[in-house]
Design a protein around this motif. Structure first.
Motif, mmCIF file in Angstrom:
data_model
loop_
_atom_site.group_PDB
_atom_site.id
_atom_site.type_symbol
_atom_site.label_atom_id
_atom_site.label_comp_id
_atom_site.label_asym_id
_atom_site.label_seq_id
_atom_site.Cartn_x
_atom_site.Cartn_y
_atom_site.Cartn_z
ATOM 1 N N ARG A 188 57.938 -16.356 -18.427
ATOM 2 C CA ARG A 188 57.251 -17.338 -19.278
ATOM 3 C C ARG A 188 58.251 -18.107 -20.135
ATOM 4 O O ARG A 188 58.113 -19.326 -20.309
ATOM 5 C CB ARG A 188 56.203 -16.644 -20.144
ATOM 6 N N ASP A 240 48.052 -11.589 -12.624
ATOM 7 C CA ASP A 240 47.631 -11.815 -14.007
ATOM 8 C C ASP A 240 48.134 -10.698 -14.914
ATOM 9 O O ASP A 240 48.605 -10.964 -16.028
ATOM 10 C CB ASP A 240 46.109 -11.920 -14.095
ATOM 11 N N ALA A 241 48.047 -9.450 -14.454
ATOM 12 C CA ALA A 241 48.521 -8.316 -15.252
ATOM 13 C C ALA A 241 50.028 -8.396 -15.462
ATOM 14 O O ALA A 241 50.521 -8.158 -16.583
ATOM 15 C CB ALA A 241 48.143 -6.997 -14.567
ATOM 16 N N TRP A 261 51.907 -11.130 -15.335
ATOM 17 C CA TRP A 261 52.191 -12.334 -16.120
ATOM 18 C C TRP A 261 52.134 -12.025 -17.616
ATOM 19 O O TRP A 261 52.966 -12.488 -18.391
ATOM 20 C CB TRP A 261 51.211 -13.437 -15.753
ATOM 21 N N GLU A 262 51.138 -11.249 -18.015
ATOM 22 C CA GLU A 262 50.969 -10.895 -19.425
ATOM 23 C C GLU A 262 52.192 -10.171 -19.990
ATOM 24 O O GLU A 262 52.498 -10.308 -21.173
ATOM 25 C CB GLU A 262 49.734 -10.016 -19.606
ATOM 26 N N GLU A 263 52.882 -9.421 -19.166
ATOM 27 C CA GLU A 263 54.020 -8.614 -19.617
ATOM 28 C C GLU A 263 55.371 -9.258 -19.319
ATOM 29 O O GLU A 263 56.408 -8.748 -19.743
ATOM 30 C CB GLU A 263 53.965 -7.224 -18.959
#
Length: 149
Positions: free
Chosen positions: A28, A18-19, A21-23
Motif C-alpha cells: 500500500r 482482501d485479508a 491487503w489489510e496487513e
C-alpha cells in the motif's frame, strides 16, 4: 469473512487478497493497486513516482522487483494457505521512467505439494515488456481466513 462464507474458488481468492491487503503496509505504501485476483493469478499496478528513479533517471530495479514480488504474493496466497517466497529472480528487459504505469501479471505455472512456481510479466502503459520475474513459493502453517486453522 470466514471460510464458511466462501462458496467458489474465485470468492476464496478475493477474500484471501482482501485479508492480505489489510496487513500489507509495504504494498500500500508504494501506491500499488490491486487490479484483479483469481485462483493462482493476480494483476497489480503501480505508477513510477519521481522518487522511485535512480541516477540514470530510470525506475530503480528494486521498485520493479517489489511490484512483481507483491503480485507473486497475491497469486500464490489465493488458496487460503499461508505461502511465502522460497526463491525469486528477475530479468530486466527495458527501463521504466517516472510517470510510467507498470502492470504486473502473475500466473501459476505449477503447484504441487507445498511448492509452487509463478511467472510474473511486467509491462508499461504502452504494453512494452519491462521485466520477467519467476517466484518459487512454499506453503507454511496457517491460513489467511478464520475458520480453517
Amino acid at each position: 469473512m470466514t471460510t464458511a462464507d466462501v462458496s467458489t474458488a474465485q470468492e476464496l481468492a478475493k477474500a484471501c487478497a482482501d485479508a492480505m491487503w489489510e496487513e500489507d503496509a509495504a504494498t500500500r505504501h508504494l501506491g500499488i493497486a490491486m487490479e484483479r485476483v483469481a485462483p493462482g493469478m493476480a494483476v497489480l499496478s503501480m505508477t513510477v513516482r519521481p522518487e522511485m528513479t535512480n541516477g540514470h533517471r530510470t525506475c530503480h530495479g528494486g521498485y520493479i522487483f517489489a511490484l512483481a514480488d507483491s503480485t507473486f504474493a497475491f497469486a500464490c496466497n489465493s488458496y487460503d494457505q499461508r505461502t511465502v517466497a522460497q526463491h525469486c529472480s528477475i530479468t530486466y528487459i527495458a527501463p521504466a521512467f517516472a510517470g510510467d504505469c507498470l502492470t504486473a501479471t502473475a500466473r501459476e505455472v505449477s503447484r504441487r505439494g507445498r511448492s509452487g512456481i509463478y511467472d510474473i510479466n511486467i509491462t508499461n502503459q504502452n504494453g512494452d515488456h519491462i521485466a520477467e520475474f519467476r517466484g518459487h513459493s512454499r506453503t507454511i502453517k496457517g491460513t489467511l481466513l478464520p475458520g480453517q486453522e
